[in-house]
Scaffold this active site. Structure first.
Site, PDB file in Angstrom:
ATOM      1  N   GLU A  99      73.692  -6.327 -15.767  1.00  0.00           N
ATOM      2  CA  GLU A  99      74.562  -6.885 -14.730  1.00  0.00           C
ATOM      3  C   GLU A  99      75.806  -6.029 -14.546  1.00  0.00           C
ATOM      4  OE1 GLU A  99      75.122  -8.409 -12.219  1.00  0.00           O
ATOM      5  OE2 GLU A  99      74.695 -10.542 -12.253  1.00  0.00           O
ATOM      6  N   ASP A 100      76.384  -6.117 -13.369  1.00  0.00           N
ATOM      7  CA  ASP A 100      77.647  -5.424 -13.115  1.00  0.00           C
ATOM      8  C   ASP A 100      78.819  -6.176 -13.731  1.00  0.00           C
ATOM      9  OD1 ASP A 100      77.287  -7.544 -11.368  1.00  0.00           O
ATOM     10  OD2 ASP A 100      77.789  -6.432  -9.551  1.00  0.00           O
ATOM     11  N   ASP A 103      81.272 -13.337 -14.339  1.00  0.00           N
ATOM     12  CA  ASP A 103      82.463 -14.043 -13.911  1.00  0.00           C
ATOM     13  C   ASP A 103      82.366 -15.474 -14.468  1.00  0.00           C
ATOM     14  OD1 ASP A 103      84.790 -14.418 -12.408  1.00  0.00           O
ATOM     15  OD2 ASP A 103      83.696 -14.958 -10.601  1.00  0.00           O
ATOM     16  N   PHE A 152      89.979  -9.507  -8.781  1.00  0.00           N
ATOM     17  CA  PHE A 152      88.772  -9.138  -8.053  1.00  0.00           C
ATOM     18  C   PHE A 152      88.653  -7.621  -8.021  1.00  0.00           C
ATOM     19  CE2 PHE A 152      85.836  -8.483  -4.591  1.00  0.00           C
ATOM     20  CZ  PHE A 152      84.901  -9.459  -4.847  1.00  0.00           C
ATOM     21  N   ARG A 165      81.130  -0.113  -2.855  1.00  0.00           N
ATOM     22  CA  ARG A 165      80.174   0.032  -3.964  1.00  0.00           C
ATOM     23  C   ARG A 165      80.127   1.470  -4.474  1.00  0.00           C
ATOM     24  NH1 ARG A 165      77.063  -4.637  -4.390  1.00  0.00           N
ATOM     25  NH2 ARG A 165      76.531  -5.697  -2.455  1.00  0.00           N
TER      26      ARG A 165
HETATM   27  P1  IMP Z   1      78.995 -15.463 -11.807  1.00  0.00           P
HETATM   28  O1  IMP Z   1      77.745 -16.199 -11.512  1.00  0.00           O
HETATM   29  O2  IMP Z   1      80.229 -16.261 -11.450  1.00  0.00           O
HETATM   30  O3  IMP Z   1      79.087 -14.911 -13.200  1.00  0.00           O
HETATM   31  O4  IMP Z   1      79.066 -14.307 -10.748  1.00  0.00           O
HETATM   32  C1  IMP Z   1      78.623 -13.070 -10.959  1.00  0.00           C
HETATM   33  C2  IMP Z   1      78.516 -12.330  -9.649  1.00  0.00           C
HETATM   34  O5  IMP Z   1      79.678 -12.556  -8.817  1.00  0.00           O
HETATM   35  C3  IMP Z   1      78.498 -10.853  -9.903  1.00  0.00           C
HETATM   36  O6  IMP Z   1      77.182 -10.396 -10.103  1.00  0.00           O
HETATM   37  C4  IMP Z   1      79.145 -10.302  -8.646  1.00  0.00           C
HETATM   38  O7  IMP Z   1      78.169 -10.136  -7.637  1.00  0.00           O
HETATM   39  C5  IMP Z   1      80.113 -11.360  -8.207  1.00  0.00           C
HETATM   40  N1  IMP Z   1      81.479 -11.066  -8.666  1.00  0.00           N
HETATM   41  C6  IMP Z   1      82.193 -11.747  -9.577  1.00  0.00           C
HETATM   42  N2  IMP Z   1      83.399 -11.215  -9.763  1.00  0.00           N
HETATM   43  C7  IMP Z   1      83.465 -10.135  -8.942  1.00  0.00           C
HETATM   44  C8  IMP Z   1      84.475  -9.133  -8.696  1.00  0.00           C
HETATM   45  O8  IMP Z   1      85.590  -9.124  -9.250  1.00  0.00           O
HETATM   46  N3  IMP Z   1      84.148  -8.187  -7.784  1.00  0.00           N
HETATM   47  C9  IMP Z   1      82.953  -8.145  -7.132  1.00  0.00           C
HETATM   48  N4  IMP Z   1      81.980  -9.056  -7.347  1.00  0.00           N
HETATM   49  C10 IMP Z   1      82.235 -10.044  -8.240  1.00  0.00           C
HETATM   50 MG    MG Z   2      76.050  -9.139  -8.795  1.00  0.00          MG
END
Ligand code: IMP
Ligand code: MG
Length: 173
Positions: A99-100, A103, A152, A165
C-alpha cells in the site's frame, strides 16, 4: 523546501530510495528460501511496488488489485468497493499487500479480511507511509516505511484529485 508546484517536500527522493532498499532487504531476509507474491493496490502503490520488487532478492510474483473507497477525496469513508480483482489465486502463497499509505486503516482491514478468506499461506502488509494518529481499525502492519503526521500528502503515487502521482518525492500540498 518548497518546489515549483508550491508543495513542501516532506520526504525526499533519496530518503524514499534508501527506505525501499531497507524494506526490500528485510523482506528478502524474512522470506528467505521462499517465493513472495506482492499485491499492488492500484493506483497509489504502483511506484512503490515496482521499486520495492526490483530490490527484493528472492523470487517475486506480482498481481494488481484496484479498490475505491466511496466518499470525498480527502477522507476514507470505510466502505470499500473492488474495482478490479486479482487475476490469480493466492491460495498457499506467501502474500504481501503493498500500500501507499494507511490512514484510517479501513481499506486494509477490509482487504485483509477478504484476502484472508482465500487461503493464502501467509498474508502481511507493507506500506510506504503510515498516519498512526488517524487509525480507527486494528490492523496489523508488518512493514512500514515512514510514520508521518496527520497531513494530506501527495507524490510517489499519492494523488490529490488524480494529480501529483508522478512527483519523485512525498510532499504536502
Ligand atoms: P484508509 O482506508 O483510511 O486507510 O485510506 C487509505 C487510502 O486513502 C489510501 O490508499 C489513499 O488512497 C487515501 N489517502 C489517505 N491519506 C492520503 C493522503 O494523505 N494523500 C493521498 N491519499 C491518501
Ligand atoms: Mg490508495
Amino acid at each position: 523546501m518548497i518546489d515549483e508546484n508550491n508543495i513542501k517536500v516532506l520526504i525526499s527522493e533519496e530518503e524514499i530510495s534508501k527506505k525501499i532498499n531497507e524494506l526490500a532487504l528485510k523482506i528478502s531476509n524474512d522470506y528467505a528460501g521462499r517465493d513472495i507474491h506482492l499485491i499492488c493496490i492500484l493506483k497509489g502503490s504502483v511506484f512503490f511496488s515496482c521499486e520495492l520488487a526490483k530490490k527484493i532478492t528472492i523470487p517475486v510474483t506480482m498481481d494488481f488489485m484496484s479498490v475505491s473507497s466511496y466518499g470525498d477525496e480527502l477522507v476514507s469513508s470505510g466502505r470499500v468497493k473492488i474495482v478490479k480483482d486479482l487475476d490469480e489465486s493466492i491460495k498457499d502463497k506467501d502474500v504481501i499487500i503493498i500500500e501507499d499509505i494507511i490512514d484510517s486503516g479501513r481499506t486494509l482491514a477490509y482487504l485483509m479480511e477478504l484476502l484472508g478468506t482465500r487461503s493464502p499461506k501467509s498474508l502481511e502488509i507493507c506500506t510506504l507511509l503510515d498516519k498512526p494518529e488517524r487509525r480507527v481499525t486494528d490492523v496489523k502492519v508488518k512493514y512500514v516505511g515512514f510514520e508521518i503526521p496527520d497531513e494530506f500528502v501527495v507524490g510517489y503515487g499519492l494523488d490529490y484529485k488524480q494529480k501529483y502521482r508522478n512527483l519523485a518525492y512525498i510532499g504536502v500540498v
